[in-house]
Design a protein around this motif. Sequence first.
Motif, mmCIF file in Angstrom:
data_model
loop_
_atom_site.group_PDB
_atom_site.id
_atom_site.type_symbol
_atom_site.label_atom_id
_atom_site.label_comp_id
_atom_site.label_asym_id
_atom_site.label_seq_id
_atom_site.Cartn_x
_atom_site.Cartn_y
_atom_site.Cartn_z
ATOM 1 N N MET A 1 0.838 -1.189 0.000
ATOM 2 C CA MET A 1 0.000 0.000 0.000
ATOM 3 C C MET A 1 0.878 1.247 0.000
ATOM 4 S SD MET A 1 -2.916 -0.855 2.752
ATOM 5 C CE MET A 1 -4.507 -0.513 2.168
ATOM 6 N N GLN A 2 0.532 2.168 -0.851
ATOM 7 C CA GLN A 2 1.326 3.392 -0.949
ATOM 8 C C GLN A 2 0.853 4.437 0.057
ATOM 9 O OE1 GLN A 2 0.845 4.872 -4.890
ATOM 10 N NE2 GLN A 2 -1.367 4.805 -4.821
ATOM 11 N N LYS A 3 1.796 5.224 0.549
ATOM 12 C CA LYS A 3 1.475 6.293 1.480
ATOM 13 C C LYS A 3 1.069 7.534 0.696
ATOM 14 C CE LYS A 3 4.240 6.978 4.910
ATOM 15 N NZ LYS A 3 5.427 7.195 5.734
ATOM 16 N N LEU A 4 0.338 8.403 1.372
ATOM 17 C CA LEU A 4 -0.029 9.674 0.747
ATOM 18 C C LEU A 4 1.201 10.534 0.561
ATOM 19 C CD1 LEU A 4 -3.248 10.890 2.587
ATOM 20 C CD2 LEU A 4 -3.031 10.266 0.202
ATOM 21 N N LYS A 5 1.269 11.211 -0.572
ATOM 22 C CA LYS A 5 2.343 12.170 -0.789
ATOM 23 C C LYS A 5 2.116 13.347 0.144
ATOM 24 C CE LYS A 5 3.309 11.144 -5.606
ATOM 25 N NZ LYS A 5 3.351 11.677 -6.964
ATOM 26 N N PRO A 6 3.188 14.022 0.567
ATOM 27 C CA PRO A 6 3.017 15.166 1.479
ATOM 28 C C PRO A 6 2.042 16.224 0.971
ATOM 29 C CG PRO A 6 5.325 14.566 1.324
ATOM 30 C CD PRO A 6 4.589 13.725 0.312
ATOM 31 N N GLN A 7 2.083 16.550 -0.343
ATOM 32 C CA GLN A 7 1.181 17.583 -0.850
ATOM 33 C C GLN A 7 -0.278 17.129 -0.794
ATOM 34 O OE1 GLN A 7 3.580 16.138 -2.826
ATOM 35 N NE2 GLN A 7 2.865 15.860 -4.901
ATOM 36 N N ASP A 8 -0.537 15.820 -0.994
ATOM 37 C CA ASP A 8 -1.905 15.314 -0.888
ATOM 38 C C ASP A 8 -2.373 15.352 0.562
ATOM 39 O OD1 ASP A 8 -2.173 14.799 -3.620
ATOM 40 O OD2 ASP A 8 -1.308 12.799 -3.421
ATOM 41 N N LYS A 9 -1.483 14.984 1.458
ATOM 42 C CA LYS A 9 -1.811 15.011 2.882
ATOM 43 C C LYS A 9 -2.106 16.442 3.326
ATOM 44 C CE LYS A 9 0.521 12.357 5.549
ATOM 45 N NZ LYS A 9 1.574 11.752 6.367
ATOM 46 N N HIS A 10 -1.286 17.382 2.886
ATOM 47 C CA HIS A 10 -1.496 18.788 3.257
ATOM 48 C C HIS A 10 -2.817 19.302 2.698
ATOM 49 C CE1 HIS A 10 3.123 19.304 3.765
ATOM 50 N NE2 HIS A 10 2.581 18.646 4.755
ATOM 51 N N ARG A 11 -3.120 18.937 1.445
ATOM 52 C CA ARG A 11 -4.386 19.373 0.838
ATOM 53 C C ARG A 11 -5.575 18.822 1.608
ATOM 54 N NH1 ARG A 11 -7.982 17.231 -2.801
ATOM 55 N NH2 ARG A 11 -6.626 15.541 -3.419
ATOM 56 N N LEU A 12 -5.526 17.536 1.985
ATOM 57 C CA LEU A 12 -6.631 16.949 2.743
ATOM 58 C C LEU A 12 -6.770 17.605 4.114
ATOM 59 C CD1 LEU A 12 -6.314 13.160 1.887
ATOM 60 C CD2 LEU A 12 -8.147 14.725 1.227
ATOM 61 N N LEU A 13 -5.646 17.903 4.751
ATOM 62 C CA LEU A 13 -5.705 18.578 6.053
ATOM 63 C C LEU A 13 -6.318 19.970 5.922
ATOM 64 C CD1 LEU A 13 -2.271 17.570 7.621
ATOM 65 C CD2 LEU A 13 -4.539 16.985 8.499
ATOM 66 N N VAL A 14 -5.887 20.716 4.915
ATOM 67 C CA VAL A 14 -6.434 22.065 4.715
ATOM 68 C C VAL A 14 -7.925 21.980 4.411
ATOM 69 C CG1 VAL A 14 -6.408 24.076 3.178
ATOM 70 C CG2 VAL A 14 -4.264 23.144 4.042
ATOM 71 N N GLN A 15 -8.320 21.043 3.547
ATOM 72 C CA GLN A 15 -9.737 20.912 3.218
ATOM 73 C C GLN A 15 -10.554 20.495 4.442
ATOM 74 O OE1 GLN A 15 -9.042 18.370 -0.242
ATOM 75 N NE2 GLN A 15 -10.109 19.880 -1.485
ATOM 76 N N CYS A 16 -10.004 19.634 5.266
ATOM 77 C CA CYS A 16 -10.684 19.221 6.493
ATOM 78 C C CYS A 16 -10.874 20.415 7.423
ATOM 79 C CB CYS A 16 -9.886 18.116 7.183
ATOM 80 S SG CYS A 16 -10.597 17.586 8.751
ATOM 81 N N PHE A 17 -9.807 21.173 7.657
ATOM 82 C CA PHE A 17 -9.895 22.331 8.539
ATOM 83 C C PHE A 17 -10.820 23.410 7.971
ATOM 84 C CE2 PHE A 17 -5.747 20.837 10.344
ATOM 85 C CZ PHE A 17 -6.257 20.538 11.599
ATOM 86 N N LYS A 19 -13.405 22.891 6.032
ATOM 87 C CA LYS A 19 -14.774 22.402 6.188
ATOM 88 C C LYS A 19 -15.228 22.534 7.638
ATOM 89 C CE LYS A 19 -18.319 20.871 4.099
ATOM 90 N NZ LYS A 19 -18.982 21.725 3.146
ATOM 91 N N MET A 20 -14.349 22.211 8.582
ATOM 92 C CA MET A 20 -14.690 22.349 9.993
ATOM 93 C C MET A 20 -14.933 23.818 10.345
ATOM 94 S SD MET A 20 -12.191 19.331 11.577
ATOM 95 C CE MET A 20 -11.423 20.427 12.665
#
Length: 198
Positions: A1-17, A19-20
């Motif tokens: 299983m591949q890990k998330l790339k840092p830029q994808d992880k950062h994008r998901l974190l920003v989108q999560c925050f 949305k919250m």
Amino acid sequence: MQKLKPQDKHRLLVQCFLKMLQQRMERDKVENLSPVFIHILSKEELRNILKWLYLDKVPEHYDLETMDKQELHEAIGDDFHILSFTIQKWKQEIEDKITPQEVYEVLCQLQLETHYLMTKILTDWDEYDYSNFRALSCKAGSEQPLYAVFESSVKEEEKYTAPPLSKYYKTEWEAQEELAEMISQDEIQESELKLMIL
């Protein structure tokens, strides 16, 4: 299983925050109008937010052509609307279908004006062409959609704040494979799960 790339992880974190924050602003109903947006956003962007807010039916007393940035900002009325517009626009940019203009821009940015995709008609593209373009887009720094499996009860507006039942995948095909695997192994009904794009 591949890990998330840092830029994808950062994008998901920003989108999560984001949305919250949007949910908190909506819940608290505190109107706030920060002047910093007049300096960040262009007049055209403020116009677009106002049009979006009124579903392209802006009241006649707002003359979009003569209003200055301050007046447009005041007409928008709340930072919540700017945040909501930004979230929707970002989501739309990530999910939009590939266009000839996008192909042109990506290939020119990478200085690949002679690449075969520059002249190949989109309707003639096969899976290899799409895969190749996704790799080139990623190299050019374009945001790429991610896919994950969620419970079927998760709503569209909750997908950034609800935990997925799978990891995040770069392609819909990989996520579909995971979904099929989950259904076959965990005795979960297909109707209890769904695939969502982030």
